[in-house]
Structures are given as C-alpha cells and as structure tokens.
Design a protein around this motif. Structure first.
Motif, PDB file in Angstrom:
ATOM      1  N   LEU A  68       0.817  -1.211   0.000  1.00  0.00           N
ATOM      2  CA  LEU A  68       0.000   0.000   0.000  1.00  0.00           C
ATOM      3  C   LEU A  68       0.852   1.264   0.000  1.00  0.00           C
ATOM      4  CD1 LEU A  68      -2.783  -0.954   2.558  1.00  0.00           C
ATOM      5  CD2 LEU A  68      -3.085  -0.525   0.123  1.00  0.00           C
ATOM      6  N   ASN A  69       2.100   1.141   0.407  1.00  0.00           N
ATOM      7  CA  ASN A  69       2.985   2.294   0.515  1.00  0.00           C
ATOM      8  C   ASN A  69       4.098   2.287  -0.532  1.00  0.00           C
ATOM      9  OD1 ASN A  69       2.100   3.924   3.004  1.00  0.00           O
ATOM     10  ND2 ASN A  69       1.870   1.785   3.587  1.00  0.00           N
ATOM     11  N   ARG A  70       3.830   1.614  -1.668  1.00  0.00           N
ATOM     12  CA  ARG A  70       4.779   1.625  -2.780  1.00  0.00           C
ATOM     13  C   ARG A  70       5.095   3.052  -3.188  1.00  0.00           C
ATOM     14  NH1 ARG A  70       2.206  -2.392  -6.877  1.00  0.00           N
ATOM     15  NH2 ARG A  70       1.226  -3.178  -5.034  1.00  0.00           N
ATOM     16  N   ALA A 128       8.372  -2.968  -4.348  1.00  0.00           N
ATOM     17  CA  ALA A 128       7.467  -4.118  -4.323  1.00  0.00           C
ATOM     18  C   ALA A 128       7.637  -4.841  -2.995  1.00  0.00           C
ATOM     19  CB  ALA A 128       7.774  -5.059  -5.483  1.00  0.00           C
ATOM     20  N   ALA A 129       6.608  -5.604  -2.645  1.00  0.00           N
ATOM     21  CA  ALA A 129       6.675  -6.430  -1.442  1.00  0.00           C
ATOM     22  C   ALA A 129       5.876  -7.693  -1.689  1.00  0.00           C
ATOM     23  CB  ALA A 129       6.120  -5.680  -0.233  1.00  0.00           C
ATOM     24  N   GLY A 130       6.437  -8.790  -1.300  1.00  0.00           N
ATOM     25  CA  GLY A 130       5.757 -10.080  -1.418  1.00  0.00           C
ATOM     26  C   GLY A 130       5.736 -10.740  -0.061  1.00  0.00           C
ATOM     27  N   ARG A 131       5.183 -11.911  -0.009  1.00  0.00           N
ATOM     28  CA  ARG A 131       5.076 -12.625   1.261  1.00  0.00           C
ATOM     29  C   ARG A 131       6.457 -12.849   1.881  1.00  0.00           C
ATOM     30  NH1 ARG A 131       0.657 -16.544   3.091  1.00  0.00           N
ATOM     31  NH2 ARG A 131      -0.357 -14.770   2.182  1.00  0.00           N
ATOM     32  N   HIS A 155       9.558 -11.263   0.612  1.00  0.00           N
ATOM     33  CA  HIS A 155      10.616 -10.335   0.196  1.00  0.00           C
ATOM     34  C   HIS A 155      10.118  -8.899   0.121  1.00  0.00           C
ATOM     35  CE1 HIS A 155       8.437 -11.105  -3.521  1.00  0.00           C
ATOM     36  NE2 HIS A 155       8.871  -9.928  -3.927  1.00  0.00           N
ATOM     37  N   LEU A 156      11.087  -7.990   0.111  1.00  0.00           N
ATOM     38  CA  LEU A 156      10.840  -6.558  -0.053  1.00  0.00           C
ATOM     39  C   LEU A 156      11.881  -6.035  -1.031  1.00  0.00           C
ATOM     40  CD1 LEU A 156       9.624  -3.792   0.820  1.00  0.00           C
ATOM     41  CD2 LEU A 156      11.267  -3.806   2.701  1.00  0.00           C
ATOM     42  N   ILE A 157      11.453  -5.215  -1.977  1.00  0.00           N
ATOM     43  CA  ILE A 157      12.392  -4.601  -2.921  1.00  0.00           C
ATOM     44  C   ILE A 157      12.396  -3.103  -2.681  1.00  0.00           C
ATOM     45  CG2 ILE A 157      12.974  -4.185  -5.342  1.00  0.00           C
ATOM     46  CD1 ILE A 157      11.553  -6.829  -6.000  1.00  0.00           C
ATOM     47  N   LEU A 158      13.577  -2.577  -2.379  1.00  0.00           N
ATOM     48  CA  LEU A 158      13.793  -1.143  -2.180  1.00  0.00           C
ATOM     49  C   LEU A 158      14.699  -0.644  -3.296  1.00  0.00           C
ATOM     50  CD1 LEU A 158      14.670  -0.991   1.636  1.00  0.00           C
ATOM     51  CD2 LEU A 158      12.481  -0.434   0.584  1.00  0.00           C
ATOM     52  N   SER A 159      14.574   0.632  -3.647  1.00  0.00           N
ATOM     53  CA  SER A 159      15.495   1.214  -4.622  1.00  0.00           C
ATOM     54  C   SER A 159      15.997   2.543  -4.107  1.00  0.00           C
ATOM     55  CB  SER A 159      14.815   1.394  -5.985  1.00  0.00           C
ATOM     56  OG  SER A 159      13.796   2.362  -5.903  1.00  0.00           O
ATOM     57  N   ASP A 160      17.246   2.847  -4.451  1.00  0.00           N
ATOM     58  CA  ASP A 160      17.857   4.126  -4.105  1.00  0.00           C
ATOM     59  C   ASP A 160      17.779   4.997  -5.356  1.00  0.00           C
ATOM     60  OD1 ASP A 160      19.499   6.306  -3.616  1.00  0.00           O
ATOM     61  OD2 ASP A 160      21.018   5.119  -2.580  1.00  0.00           O
ATOM     62  N   GLU A 175       3.204  10.018   6.738  1.00  0.00           N
ATOM     63  CA  GLU A 175       2.062   9.144   7.021  1.00  0.00           C
ATOM     64  C   GLU A 175       2.067   7.979   6.056  1.00  0.00           C
ATOM     65  OE1 GLU A 175      -1.968  10.295   7.646  1.00  0.00           O
ATOM     66  OE2 GLU A 175      -1.334  12.212   8.492  1.00  0.00           O
ATOM     67  N   ILE A 176       1.564   6.840   6.530  1.00  0.00           N
ATOM     68  CA  ILE A 176       1.508   5.676   5.659  1.00  0.00           C
ATOM     69  C   ILE A 176       0.062   5.340   5.326  1.00  0.00           C
ATOM     70  CG2 ILE A 176       3.686   4.737   6.494  1.00  0.00           C
ATOM     71  CD1 ILE A 176       2.063   2.698   8.130  1.00  0.00           C
ATOM     72  N   GLU A 177      -0.114   4.682   4.189  1.00  0.00           N
ATOM     73  CA  GLU A 177      -1.425   4.186   3.779  1.00  0.00           C
ATOM     74  C   GLU A 177      -1.698   2.909   4.561  1.00  0.00           C
ATOM     75  OE1 GLU A 177      -3.639   5.628   1.726  1.00  0.00           O
ATOM     76  OE2 GLU A 177      -2.221   7.300   1.593  1.00  0.00           O
ATOM     77  N   TYR A 178      -2.920   2.783   5.043  1.00  0.00           N
ATOM     78  CA  TYR A 178      -3.317   1.617   5.809  1.00  0.00           C
ATOM     79  C   TYR A 178      -4.797   1.400   5.588  1.00  0.00           C
ATOM     80  CZ  TYR A 178      -2.792  -1.644   9.720  1.00  0.00           C
ATOM     81  OH  TYR A 178      -2.725  -2.767  10.512  1.00  0.00           O
TER      82      TYR A 178
END
Length: 146
Positions: free
Chosen positions: A63-65, A92-95, A97-102, A124-127
């Motif tokens: 939700l916070n991509r 991206a985020a999966g069950r 893993h998490l993918i971050l980019s700089d 603030e984050i989306e929830y």
C-alpha cells in the motif's frame, strides 16, 4: 543388548462424533463464549478488529509503494555485520521479500522478509483495505491493533 526405539503413533481409526467440526491444524481456539470465531485461514476474527489475513506486513508495504522507508534488518551469525539499516523507495513487497530502490544511485535491494525487524517512514503511511469483498472500502485506522 540392542533395544528397538518405541515410537508413539496415533490411532488412525479414531473418528470424531458425527457433526463435530475440527479446526484446521495450528488454530488456537479462544475460550468458549469469548465472542470470537476462527477464520478459514486458521486465524481468529475478533469483533471490531481487522481480520488477521488482511493485516500482513507485505500488504501494508504494498500500500505504501513509492514511499521512502527505513528498513531495520538483523542477520544472525554474520561476521561482517549483524544488523543493518536500508533506506529507499518501496518498489514491491511479497510474502517473503521486499524490494527497495535508491533513486540517487539506481541500486535495488532485494531483502528477504525473514531478516526484517521493523520499518519506519518519515511521512504518514497508507493503511486502507477493501473489506467484505463487496468492493467497499474501510480504514484500518478504525480497528484496534491485535
């Protein structure tokens, strides 16, 4: 003298009385009369609280991509570093893993969720999740934490 090990084996012919429903393996049953019901996924629905299968961390991260996150991770038995902090845009985020980019270097980090301790955001984050499967929308902020 050699003794053979004795193994305990459940009786495969035992049956439960007719009409008895057994919960799925791993379900923790609440006390009778507690006003809660087991969910199909093995969790427990508590009135006024978000169903547990919708509150997984990967869903919140999805939700916070596009937002900048600071991810705190711990790597046991690592001689170079035991704990590390990663900062970047959530791609991206999966069950598992998490993918971050700089955005400055273009470097991407694929982080297995098993190492993730917690995530912080500077905004603030989306929830927000669709509830009930009918296309309606509800806010998680209105549900107390589990």
């Amino acid at each position: 003298m050699y003794r053979m090990p004795i193994y305990y084996q459940t009786n495969p012919t035992y049956t439960y009385p007719a009409g008895t429903m057994m919960p799925p393996a791993g379900t923790i049953m609440p006390p009778v009369g507690a006003g809660v019901t087991p969910t199909q996924g093995g969790g427990i629905d508590v009135p006024g609280m978000l169903p547990s299968e919708e509150s997984y961390i990967e869903n919140i991260l999805r939700l916070n991509r596009g937002k900048v996150a600071t991810v705190h991770a711990t790597f046991e038995n690592n001689r170079e570093w035991n704990a590390k902090i990663f900062k970047g845009l959530i791609e991206a985020a999966g069950r598992d893993h998490l993918i971050l980019s700089d955005p400055q270097t273009g470097k991407r980090i694929l982080l297995p969720m098993v190492y993730l301790d917690y995530v912080t955001f500077d905004e603030e984050i989306e929830y927000d999740y669709p509830l009930g499967g009918g296309g309606g929308s509800g806010s998680l902020a209105s549900y107390p934490p589990r």
